[in-house]
Scaffold this motif. Structure first.
Motif, PDB file in Angstrom:
ATOM      1  N   THR A  81       8.335  11.971  -0.961  1.00 39.49           N
ATOM      2  CA  THR A  81       8.605  11.998   0.424  1.00 39.49           C
ATOM      3  C   THR A  81      10.027  11.920   0.740  1.00 39.49           C
ATOM      4  O   THR A  81      11.110  11.589  -0.642  1.00 39.49           O
ATOM      5  CB  THR A  81       8.109  10.459   0.806  1.00 39.49           C
ATOM      6  N   ASN A  83      11.258   9.751   2.121  1.00 41.71           N
ATOM      7  CA  ASN A  83      11.687   8.342   2.719  1.00 41.71           C
ATOM      8  C   ASN A  83      10.697   7.417   2.329  1.00 41.71           C
ATOM      9  O   ASN A  83      10.926   5.987   2.803  1.00 41.71           O
ATOM     10  CB  ASN A  83      11.240   8.425   4.939  1.00 41.71           C
ATOM     11  N   LEU A  85       7.524   6.710   2.480  1.00 41.18           N
ATOM     12  CA  LEU A  85       6.195   6.750   2.945  1.00 41.18           C
ATOM     13  C   LEU A  85       5.626   7.632   3.061  1.00 41.18           C
ATOM     14  O   LEU A  85       4.719   8.560   3.945  1.00 41.18           O
ATOM     15  CB  LEU A  85       6.825   6.503   4.347  1.00 41.18           C
ATOM     16  N   GLY A  88       1.303   7.151   5.761  1.00 43.60           N
ATOM     17  CA  GLY A  88       1.857   6.471   6.773  1.00 43.60           C
ATOM     18  C   GLY A  88       2.826   7.258   7.769  1.00 43.60           C
ATOM     19  O   GLY A  88       2.765   8.515   7.658  1.00 43.60           O
ATOM     20  N   THR A  90       5.686   9.005  10.191  1.00 42.92           N
ATOM     21  CA  THR A  90       7.182   9.848  10.051  1.00 42.92           C
ATOM     22  C   THR A  90       6.931  10.190  11.277  1.00 42.92           C
ATOM     23  O   THR A  90       6.139  11.255  11.947  1.00 42.92           O
ATOM     24  CB  THR A  90       7.228  10.336   9.075  1.00 42.92           C
ATOM     25  N   VAL A 173       7.754   1.720  -0.517  1.00 46.26           N
ATOM     26  CA  VAL A 173       7.028   1.187   0.684  1.00 46.26           C
ATOM     27  C   VAL A 173       5.327   1.868   1.057  1.00 46.26           C
ATOM     28  O   VAL A 173       4.831   3.539   1.456  1.00 46.26           O
ATOM     29  CB  VAL A 173       7.039   1.042   1.714  1.00 46.26           C
ATOM     30  N   THR A 174       3.814   1.314   0.419  1.00 48.46           N
ATOM     31  CA  THR A 174       2.852   1.520   0.818  1.00 48.46           C
ATOM     32  C   THR A 174       2.285   0.309   2.177  1.00 48.46           C
ATOM     33  O   THR A 174       2.493  -0.153   1.948  1.00 48.46           O
ATOM     34  CB  THR A 174       1.771   0.470  -0.245  1.00 48.46           C
ATOM     35  N   SER A 175       2.303   1.590   3.173  1.00 44.59           N
ATOM     36  CA  SER A 175       1.995   1.184   4.490  1.00 44.59           C
ATOM     37  C   SER A 175       0.169   0.266   4.717  1.00 44.59           C
ATOM     38  O   SER A 175       0.199   0.259   4.044  1.00 44.59           O
ATOM     39  CB  SER A 175       1.919   2.238   5.596  1.00 44.59           C
ATOM     40  N   ASP A 252       5.159  -2.435  11.312  1.00 38.18           N
ATOM     41  CA  ASP A 252       6.019  -2.692  10.063  1.00 38.18           C
ATOM     42  C   ASP A 252       5.802  -4.476  10.142  1.00 38.18           C
ATOM     43  O   ASP A 252       6.468  -5.010  11.037  1.00 38.18           O
ATOM     44  CB  ASP A 252       7.317  -2.417  10.340  1.00 38.18           C
ATOM     45  N   HIS A 289      -0.238  -4.563   2.810  1.00 36.63           N
ATOM     46  CA  HIS A 289       1.485  -3.219   2.729  1.00 36.63           C
ATOM     47  C   HIS A 289       2.320  -4.204   1.433  1.00 36.63           C
ATOM     48  O   HIS A 289       2.159  -5.156   1.410  1.00 36.63           O
ATOM     49  CB  HIS A 289       2.713  -4.312   4.081  1.00 36.63           C
ATOM     50  N   ARG A 291       5.769  -3.224  -1.437  1.00 36.41           N
ATOM     51  CA  ARG A 291       6.732  -3.181  -2.106  1.00 36.41           C
ATOM     52  C   ARG A 291       6.887  -3.853  -3.686  1.00 36.41           C
ATOM     53  O   ARG A 291       6.085  -4.116  -4.049  1.00 36.41           O
ATOM     54  CB  ARG A 291       8.338  -3.810  -1.153  1.00 36.41           C
TER      55      ARG A 291
END
Length: 324
Positions: A81, A83, A85, A88, A90, A173-175, A252, A289, A291
């Motif tokens: 990706t 970003n 994400l 998630g 965008t 990051v996993t949303s 978020d 969520h 990180r």
């Protein structure tokens, strides 16, 4: 939404906080099947087992250097990706918020590790394929971990449906989302930071409906391409448009906008760090969520959930919240 329903949500929030939820996620050093089933699974409560996988060969051996020596040419499915994400929300080039899936490509392990080390802007790799990829793509490493978690297999009376390998850096990051699985999450190297919210707080977790899309990488340039979704042709055009949109959490939890979503303040949020050698039991339907640290390596075991009364209650909550 009627005043009575809103009041009922408030009562649920207050009663779960007073009678059901603990102030913090419990941390223990060992766990047997009976204790696991009685104290956590039956109550749908998470627990951290500190050192739960510290004795595995993987925890002692796995790192970037070991992978370069052991499986440099192993072909892997990698999510890319611009970003970090994947799966998630965008905003596309026209300013429309979309639920965007990652661009998937095949790399060798050496190529993936090079990409991870270089940290090229707009090129964020993550091994995250959730199809039991440990078994399918990492055959040389399987014997370094357990094929199932003994206390969990005994408590659930079944083997895991999937065993997944995860590796990435702090940009991936996993949303926040939920899964219909009982999840045993084992950190092999580095650490994972979780934000957990119980399913009883669904009324305070804001959702929106988003068009679905995916990242495409063509000659080094990123674009967001819409995904066409089949809809029921027997319904009205308005209903078809609604069916094509995906409900997803629109806040978020790391930097929540309480001006837009003041109700999110009421959600019970647990911030936990699962370190090297630790295991987390993440119950089915809990929002999470995630990180991670740079080069973090993890394995998770998905056991099919029982579609029992907790699932029925959750589906009722979804209806009351107007989600479906």
């Amino acid at each position: 939404m009627s005043r009575k329903i809103i009041e009922a949500f408030k009562v649920l929030n207050e009663e779960t906080g007073a009678l059901y939820l603990d102030a913090e996620v419990t941390q223990i050093n060992e766990l047997d099947p009976l204790e696991f089933q009685r104290d956590y699974v039956s109550k749908n409560l998470p627990v951290i087992i500190r050192g739960g996988c510290a004795g595995w060969p993987a925890t002692k051996k796995w790192n970037t250097q070991y992978f370069r020596e052991k499986i440099p040419n192993r072909k892997l499915t990698v999510a890319l990706t611009p970003n970090g994400l994947a799966d998630g929300i965008t905003t596309d080039n026209s300013g429309v918020e979309c639920f965007v899936m990652p661009f998937e490509t095949e790399m060798t392990m050496a190529e993936f590790l090079d990409c991870l080390a270089q940290k090229r802007p707009g090129m964020i790799p993550y091994i995250q394929k959730q199809n039991s990829n440990l078994i399918e793509e990492f055959t040389e490493l399987v014997d370094d971990v357990k094929r199932e978690i003994p206390f969990a297999t005994a408590a659930f009376n079944k083997s895991p449906d999937a065993v997944n390998f995860w590796m990435g850096d702090e940009r991936a990051v996993t949303s926040m989302h939920k899964d219909p699985y009982e999840n045993i999450y084992c950190v092999i190297d580095g650490y994972k930071d979780f934000i957990l919210i119980p399913p009883t707080d669904l009324p305070f977790v804001p959702y929106k409906r988003y068009p679905q899309a995916e990242f495409k990488l063509t000659k080094g340039q990123w674009e967001i391409v819409p995904v066409e979704k089949e809809v029921d042709g027997s319904v009205t055009e308005e209903e078809q448009l609604e069916q094509a949109l995906l409900p997803w959490i629109c806040i978020d939890p790391v930097h929540p906008d309480y001006t837009k979503h003041p109700g999110f303040k009421k959600a019970h949020k647990y911030h936990i760090r699962v370190g090297k050698g630790d295991c987390l039991y993440l119950p089915s339907l809990w929002f999470h969520h995630v990180r991670q640290s740079h080069g973090c390596i993890a394995i998770n075991y998905w056991y099919d959930m029982e579609f029992d009364v907790k699932y029925c209650y959750f589906k009722m909550l979804e209806k009351l919240c107007g989600m479906y």
